[in-house]
Design an enzyme around this catalytic site. Sequence first.
Site, mmCIF file in Angstrom:
data_model
loop_
_atom_site.group_PDB
_atom_site.id
_atom_site.type_symbol
_atom_site.label_atom_id
_atom_site.label_comp_id
_atom_site.label_asym_id
_atom_site.label_seq_id
_atom_site.Cartn_x
_atom_site.Cartn_y
_atom_site.Cartn_z
ATOM 1 N N GLU A 78 0.809 -1.219 0.000
ATOM 2 C CA GLU A 78 0.000 0.000 0.000
ATOM 3 C C GLU A 78 0.838 1.262 0.000
ATOM 4 O O GLU A 78 0.489 2.247 -0.665
ATOM 5 C CB GLU A 78 -0.905 -0.022 1.234
ATOM 6 C CG GLU A 78 -1.886 1.118 1.321
ATOM 7 C CD GLU A 78 -2.773 1.015 2.562
ATOM 8 O OE1 GLU A 78 -3.273 2.049 3.014
ATOM 9 O OE2 GLU A 78 -2.954 -0.111 3.063
ATOM 10 N N ASP A 79 1.960 1.245 0.731
ATOM 11 C CA ASP A 79 2.706 2.488 0.983
ATOM 12 C C ASP A 79 4.072 2.568 0.311
ATOM 13 O O ASP A 79 4.765 3.570 0.459
ATOM 14 C CB ASP A 79 2.889 2.678 2.500
ATOM 15 C CG ASP A 79 1.567 2.892 3.214
ATOM 16 O OD1 ASP A 79 0.619 3.374 2.568
ATOM 17 O OD2 ASP A 79 1.476 2.574 4.411
#
Length: 504
Positions: A78-79
């Site tokens: 996600e990051d």
Amino acid sequence: MSESELTSLHALTDDYLTAAQQADIERAYTFAKAAHGTQRRYSGEPYIIHPVSVACILAEMHMDADTLIAALLHDVLEDTAVEQAEVALAFGQQVADLVEGVTKLSHIHFASHAQAQAENFRKMVMAMASDMRVILVKLADRLHNMRTLSALPLNKRRRIARETLEIYAPIAHRLGMHAFRADLEELGFAALYPFRHRVLLQAIQKARGNRLEVMDLIYHHIGEALEKNGISASHLSSRGKHLYSIYRKMHEQHLSFSEIMDVYGFRIIVDKVDTCYRVLGILHNLYKPVMQRFKDYIAIPKLNGYQSLHTTLFGPYGVPIEVQIRTTDMHKMAENGIAAHWLYKTGRKGFNGLNEAQARAQAWLDDILEIDKTANNSLEFIENVKTHLFPDEVYVFTPKGEIIELPTGATIIDFAYAIHSDVGHTCVAARVDKRLTPLTTVLQSGQQIEIISDPDARPDPAWLNFVVTGHAKNKIKHDMKHQQPAMRNRTHVRKIVRKLHRKS
């Protein structure tokens, strides 16, 4: 493991993971730390502290190595620029699937935050269907985020706290994870309603100080009675309600603070089931029981697998005493739910080799998947799920004595579909405790239900107005799609019901 962030994780895993598994965890830590690089949290701490803390929460439950590795990696997709294929190559497909299951849909544009929340929840449920460990990683992630919530802006704190109270704490409850649920509720309550939390906390601290003398007297009486009958009082403890539980009861039941705090709670943990019932007899000889307030959740467990005897007694000075009696294994299961499988390796086996809490959780998840099939969109799906997350339950019987568990508010039609889809489809009437009763009747625990069927009957669209279970709703809608509206002969059904009334 030389990194200071890993010291506590190493200590937690040292007694149950192999050296090779710990080496894989260290490798995952190195991978995650490199992927997150210079990223920092709102608090200013290096980002890697968060996934390590999540892994520590799971290690306290003795989760397996793959789950701990997934916890360390749970934000890399996600990051960071890391792809799922890279995770699969480095740590195996199972770990990659766990990480993907927890990852939000961050690369898709949504019309609103509510829609994004709903789509992400839907995605997580689908991943849970394949591997229940997905939700354990997500709950641990949410718990650590709640513990560090103070670093976030006020509007974000309130949004996350509300989501926690509405979705994640009820999920923990539904999975039988009382300790997780209590922590999430306390943290969510403090963040969403800080003034109410502070005032209630001060009132509880003051009330508990005033109650000490009576608590000590009851504790002494019960302990003495247990010792006289050869049962150790070492596992007798007072049991206080946590803040959010008190707040919710005051709010929902319109009770005053004094009405709730007038009840004195105790818990007794013993070695085996037979002793639970012996202790119940001892207590009922010591203090008079309130007959309407006895619950046997050992014989008939709650939907989330919870087992215990509950009784309410008239104590000294007429004060009500609520006592829970359970075995050590039941207590471990009550605190940890589906995670107890990894932590204690105990529990009766359910279907497909799952322990009882896991089997019940899987059955609940199957019901959620049924809801997904009938929802028109993700927002409708999440609203329907919210009504199923925190149900009380009723226990009713078939004519052969089989126990059927249903959520509170369930009707005869819900019962019919719980027996079998064909029974639901052809249901035309029912007897409750041998008396003809309307199909809209809301069921109560202890009732015996007999379904009367007709092979020519079909579901009535009006049933959708009062059924509550996702399974029943889905089956009715599915049948309606494949049948002409005129196929249900209402006149024919009314004739059958009139004949049954005449016979009665």
